[in-house]
Design a protein around this motif. Structure first.
Motif, mmCIF file in Angstrom:
data_model
loop_
_atom_site.group_PDB
_atom_site.id
_atom_site.type_symbol
_atom_site.label_atom_id
_atom_site.label_comp_id
_atom_site.label_asym_id
_atom_site.label_seq_id
_atom_site.Cartn_x
_atom_site.Cartn_y
_atom_site.Cartn_z
ATOM 1 N N SER B 157 1.049 -1.239 -0.020
ATOM 2 C CA SER B 157 -0.154 -0.031 0.162
ATOM 3 C C SER B 157 0.933 1.200 0.001
ATOM 4 N N SER B 158 2.100 1.116 0.469
ATOM 5 C CA SER B 158 2.971 2.275 0.364
ATOM 6 C C SER B 158 3.449 2.516 -0.929
ATOM 7 N N HIS B 159 3.400 1.522 -1.877
ATOM 8 C CA HIS B 159 3.988 1.729 -3.136
ATOM 9 C C HIS B 159 2.879 1.580 -4.244
ATOM 10 N N ASP B 160 1.457 1.216 -3.805
ATOM 11 C CA ASP B 160 0.471 1.001 -4.797
ATOM 12 C C ASP B 160 0.860 -0.110 -5.848
ATOM 13 N N LYS B 161 1.343 -0.837 -5.277
ATOM 14 C CA LYS B 161 1.791 -2.246 -5.837
ATOM 15 C C LYS B 161 1.000 -3.646 -5.537
ATOM 16 N N THR B 162 1.431 -4.618 -6.342
ATOM 17 C CA THR B 162 0.791 -5.830 -6.312
ATOM 18 C C THR B 162 2.099 -6.983 -5.919
ATOM 19 N N THR B 163 1.672 -7.844 -5.007
ATOM 20 C CA THR B 163 2.604 -9.011 -4.975
ATOM 21 C C THR B 163 1.963 -10.462 -4.816
ATOM 22 N N ILE B 164 2.713 -11.091 -5.731
ATOM 23 C CA ILE B 164 2.060 -12.667 -5.529
ATOM 24 C C ILE B 164 2.948 -13.187 -4.370
ATOM 25 N N VAL B 165 2.032 -13.898 -3.661
ATOM 26 C CA VAL B 165 2.511 -14.613 -2.371
ATOM 27 C C VAL B 165 2.375 -16.199 -2.548
ATOM 28 N N LYS B 206 -8.814 -5.614 -13.533
ATOM 29 C CA LYS B 206 -10.316 -5.021 -12.955
ATOM 30 C C LYS B 206 -10.097 -4.272 -11.762
ATOM 31 N N ASN B 207 -9.183 -4.830 -10.858
ATOM 32 C CA ASN B 207 -9.004 -4.040 -9.661
ATOM 33 C C ASN B 207 -8.517 -2.759 -9.539
ATOM 34 N N ILE B 208 -7.432 -2.933 -10.569
ATOM 35 C CA ILE B 208 -6.614 -1.584 -10.632
ATOM 36 C C ILE B 208 -7.334 -0.373 -11.351
ATOM 37 N N LEU B 209 -8.213 -0.887 -12.362
ATOM 38 C CA LEU B 209 -9.094 0.110 -12.872
ATOM 39 C C LEU B 209 -10.106 0.528 -11.994
ATOM 40 N N SER B 210 -10.611 -0.314 -11.026
ATOM 41 C CA SER B 210 -11.659 0.301 -10.168
ATOM 42 C C SER B 210 -10.982 1.063 -8.931
ATOM 43 N N GLY B 211 -9.521 1.327 -8.913
ATOM 44 C CA GLY B 211 -9.096 1.944 -8.055
ATOM 45 C C GLY B 211 -7.909 1.204 -6.928
ATOM 46 N N LYS B 212 -8.187 -0.208 -6.789
ATOM 47 C CA LYS B 212 -7.631 -0.852 -5.883
ATOM 48 C C LYS B 212 -6.084 -1.400 -6.259
ATOM 49 N N LYS B 213 -5.093 -0.680 -5.964
ATOM 50 C CA LYS B 213 -3.793 -0.582 -6.512
ATOM 51 C C LYS B 213 -2.932 -1.760 -6.102
ATOM 52 N N ASP B 214 -3.212 -1.811 -4.747
ATOM 53 C CA ASP B 214 -2.262 -2.832 -3.912
ATOM 54 C C ASP B 214 -3.119 -3.964 -4.118
ATOM 55 N N ASN B 215 -2.499 -5.033 -4.422
ATOM 56 C CA ASN B 215 -3.157 -6.547 -4.501
ATOM 57 C C ASN B 215 -2.207 -7.354 -3.996
ATOM 58 N N LYS B 231 6.425 -11.983 -14.614
ATOM 59 C CA LYS B 231 7.020 -11.349 -15.751
ATOM 60 C C LYS B 231 5.790 -11.431 -16.820
ATOM 61 N N TYR B 232 4.756 -12.354 -16.660
ATOM 62 C CA TYR B 232 3.706 -12.302 -17.851
ATOM 63 C C TYR B 232 2.728 -11.138 -17.270
ATOM 64 N N ILE B 233 2.394 -10.987 -16.037
ATOM 65 C CA ILE B 233 1.516 -9.957 -15.539
ATOM 66 C C ILE B 233 2.165 -8.810 -15.879
ATOM 67 N N GLU B 234 3.334 -8.576 -15.643
ATOM 68 C CA GLU B 234 4.146 -7.111 -15.794
ATOM 69 C C GLU B 234 3.973 -6.721 -17.456
ATOM 70 N N ASP B 235 4.434 -7.868 -18.107
ATOM 71 C CA ASP B 235 4.307 -7.421 -19.563
ATOM 72 C C ASP B 235 2.771 -7.149 -19.919
ATOM 73 N N LYS B 236 1.869 -8.012 -19.755
ATOM 74 C CA LYS B 236 0.640 -7.789 -20.182
ATOM 75 C C LYS B 236 -0.173 -6.464 -19.673
ATOM 76 N N LEU B 237 0.010 -6.314 -18.541
ATOM 77 C CA LEU B 237 -0.614 -4.956 -17.793
ATOM 78 C C LEU B 237 0.369 -3.898 -17.887
ATOM 79 N N ASN B 238 1.645 -4.124 -18.296
ATOM 80 C CA ASN B 238 2.683 -3.026 -18.358
ATOM 81 C C ASN B 238 2.566 -2.319 -16.750
ATOM 82 N N SER B 240 4.808 -2.585 -12.803
ATOM 83 C CA SER B 240 5.933 -3.252 -12.100
ATOM 84 C C SER B 240 5.438 -3.900 -10.829
ATOM 85 N N MET B 241 5.743 -5.268 -10.592
ATOM 86 C CA MET B 241 5.157 -5.848 -9.348
ATOM 87 C C MET B 241 6.238 -6.869 -8.715
#
Lengths: 316, 316, 316, 316
Positions: B157-165, B206-215, B231-238, B240-241
């Motif tokens: 949430s500090s970086h408005d980024k997404t992480t795969i866990v 969909k989440n990012i577009l609705s304003g939920k940027k940290d996933n 890598k796939y997600i980063e490339d497709k959605l342009n 950084s995660m």
């Protein structure tokens, strides 16, 4: 359909998880959902806010309640409740979810009789509602109690000493009982199975004689004057020991996985009940299944924990 | 009557609570109880110790297993198992409690057929045994996972980024599923309901577009190459995660209240079953009741979690 | 060269880390090292054990003290101390490391005068030794206090209420002071800067009027009757609030990184001092450097925390 | 006087404590204080908010940064920095506090040369700034690492196995070094004292032969391919072991007492420096005293930790 949610009475960990679940599933079901601030007081004062996904973003892991809570004497009177109904009508809210303990449910029951569909969610660390195996908040507090006891044991075993630990629960011994079952203590006294000062001395003396010198005596609040108990044991057994009251830190903290899951499942059911036109019912969990019962079938007196007390005989 | 207990396979939090309960209730029932060190290997090598109250003093709150554990290839062979039986006969032990997962139960079943009364206790953080709602260790690990995710969310949430866990579970998605149900993540993929790379991208977008940027995207181990997915997600959605594998810290730690209670109840039942002359049975919990089933009715394939996956639709 | 180590007085987190460091560096320096059980009592009773690497394996992270501790009135008398010296001579131990607080150091000083080389290590959560910036245990307890306060804040902010929190420290306000500096509370009273009941009311009222309704008032133990203080504030400001005594759980728990590091560095220095033939000195840390001072230069009265109290003015 | 604060680069626990301290002491000194959102990007985009007491209420205990942070390539270019200066002029802000690591300080230095008074606060879990003993966030992450290792040890000692644990630090070995000093591991390799695969094998083999079978090997990130290292050891010593990368959970979590105190003291100093008309300086702590140095005297290369590495010889 427009519905509301409020938290009332003492806060409990997991309330925010329940709020999140209610908001998410209300929106999933195309309802509009309003949060009432500060419990029934907010209803009387018209202090409501519209809730949406971002209102509940990242709140599931937070202790306390983001809607705030209060005890509201004015709502005890008919006049106060009339104002509350007026507020709900003004906001065109036809269903209300109340998250709290027995006292909060009494209020919800009265609102139900005034024509507002109300559903109760059990949020109390005391676990003193007989219709449900678990209330939201109980598991978190139990973990907090066991964590505190673990710390106290460090000192006990370093000094070969015994400590009396008083835990919360109001008139319900579940926090003490489950702490002992989980191996958190050697001697336990609860409202449901109260030991006399002499009983406690006898058990403690037996332990000490058998070589177990660091003991935890767990007692439920409101049962004894803890200082008197300590003094009595010290004099009778001629030892030096200590007593500690865990106090208000038991209420707070990030909710446990169990409470977050429980709150999630119960929240979804509460919304479903309002969708189905139900009123005057409280959601619970029994035998691992989400249930709902009529408010009038709820009791805080009769805690049947026979099996657990039998287990204690083997595990202490 | 003389009985033994061993822990086998991967360790799980709560194993010590179970050992404590078994020892306490064995002594309560006037049995002699022996601990086998290092799992089945200890049986083969004759590495047993007598257990008493002081052996299990203050162990309920400890992670891991005081009896140690191992994977033992020699026990897979008939010759190894014969040695194990010889050891048990030498110690005049007629009943054995085995605490572990599916592999450990297979060994116990074979011992049972060689004339040793054996009872299984389910100890595995993966929760991959279908006959029981919960295995000892699962609740603790679930809490650990949620605690780790909470930390990761601070950064997200500090970086408005997404992480795969990536979480543990072997072939069972329960850790991921329950973490998501508890509000620990926004997107989840498990062996039971696997998402394609494109499914994940679509939901995230969909989440990012609705304003939920940290996933948080929670996935079960062994399903994907996490770096490829990132890598796939980063490339497709342009975007950084990041991706992170929680790893071995998920196994350890002091057991939760739930696991300590579960282990206590199950341990008492296991001793009771040996007392009653039973063999070849595994203890479990279903609908909040302690049960026992025949080893042959245990399966790790069929996890019916329909209700939970339906809930997910509402709660994510 | 043969040396001994004992822990005395109240236990503190990090004592085990210090024991580990002493044992490791004693062996590194080719010394033989003995652990005295239960503080000075063990010296009198001849209760010593040889320590080696495996004695201190995985203990750095454990709360309490594996050597156990006690308060020993017999050692206060010359006769007791003579027995202690006899024990040390019998074991051919020429140097002793004493881990404890001010009282324990007084004993060590007397042993030094009886010809035993003694070195003190400051282990007390109260941080009440003026010659060192930090005592072993203080940082852990400070973290525990802040964690408890965080839990209490969940409830405070849910109810818009204020809580008085009494923390340990004997006659030293450091635990309260540093908790407040770290943002753990809004109002603070310590022995070094005591507020009257009216001072507290005034500050609290100012906060409430400015919109800060959930406040933590941190006080050091032994300063007030907490119930009287609560009642006084409630009556004067016409509010309802709560008070809680954190109690004995503040002593225990796994030591923090800071305490483990501090204990490690101090333990190494203590062994070095014995190697160098020093006696009657206590190890400390000042301005981030390990120091040692003569026992007679130690004082628990004069706590100069001017800078910190000035900071408080800005940070509260 | 109007000043601003921003957080930049990777988030670190304690950033919120620093923000709180800056806001409180700015207001104490009659300044107006603005928060820049999302680091330098917020400066370029004019994304600033006025901060007051309630903005920083109860944030000291929160992980991450409430102002959010980012890496901002546009600010690397002159054009971007010009926009930033324009924004600051538009808001009549004459002083800026930048909370981040070395990269963020480079940006601050350039702003300083463009006429904006800038002060740096060191916020990075890597502790890789040579002018200060500690950076904000390091102590919290160190505690997190030790807590994770404690969990891993539960499994290691249950299985008598060794685990390689890779911790953060970029090119700085402090997290690994201090973890090992605190008793978190048996073998350690850092950029400052790198071990070869064979060195590690030799040390591990020595430990195993002496009876210490559960070992933690701590390594700093970016040094080795952890899987190759694991395979190499397994083959050479003919054992089975494991490796784990702690990953992104190391960044988050509620800040420790030490970090909250450090952030408080540093924040007050930063405001004082702006009051005094200083610019181009970074705040640090050396020998327990708050200091400030010119940006040009900061280096991330030269980490002199001789004393600590000597201690390691004795403590491992």
């Amino acid at each position: 359909m427009r519905i509301g949610i409020l938290t009332s009475g003492g806060d409990a960990p997991g309330m925010n998880s329940a709020i999140r679940a209610v908001v998410k599933s209300a929106i999933y079901n195309n309802m509009k959902i309003f949060g009432v601030k500060c419990g029934y007081r907010g209803l009387i004062e018209g202090n409501l806010i519209k809730l949406n996904f971002s209102s509940v973003d990242n709140i599931a892991e937070k202790g306390g309640t983001v809607l705030k809570t209060s005890r509201c004497p004015e709502f005890m009177k008919e006049d106060g409740r009339k104002k509350a109904v007026d507020t709900l009508k003004k906001f065109q809210i036809s269903g209300l979810i109340v998250l709290g303990g027995n006292g909060s449910f009494k209020g919800a029951e009265k609102l139900s009789k005034l024509g507002i569909n109300t559903i109760g969610l059990p949020g109390t660390i005391d676990n003193d509602l007989n219709y449900t195996n678990y209330c939201i908040g109980f598991d978190t507090t139990l973990n907090t109690v066991l964590d505190c006891i673990k710390r106290i044991k460090d000192t006990n075993s370093s000094h070969d000493k015994t400590t009396i630990v008083e835990v919360m629960g109001r008139y319900c011994g579940d926090l003490a009982l489950y702490s002992a079952l989980a191996g958190g203590g050697e001697i336990i006294s609860t409202p449901e199975r109260k030991l006399s000062f002499d009983d406690i001395c006898e058990k403690l003396n037996k332990n000490i004689l058998s070589g177990k010198k660091d003991n935890i005596i767990i007692i439920t609040e409101r049962m004894y004057d803890i200082e008197k108990l300590q003094k009595y044991i010290e004099d009778k057994l001629n030892i030096s020991m200590r007593g500690t009251v865990l106090g208000f830190l038991q209420r707070g903290g990030s909710p446990s996985a169990f409470d977050r899951l429980l709150a999630g499942k119960m929240g979804v059911r509460a919304v479903q009940l309002l969708l189905d036109g139900c009123t005057g019912r409280a959601v619970g969990i029994r035998d691992n299944k989400i249930i709902d019962v009529d408010f009038k079938d709820i009791d805080i007196e009769n805690h049947n924990k026979k099996l657990e007390y039998e287990l204690l005989n083997m595990l202490l």
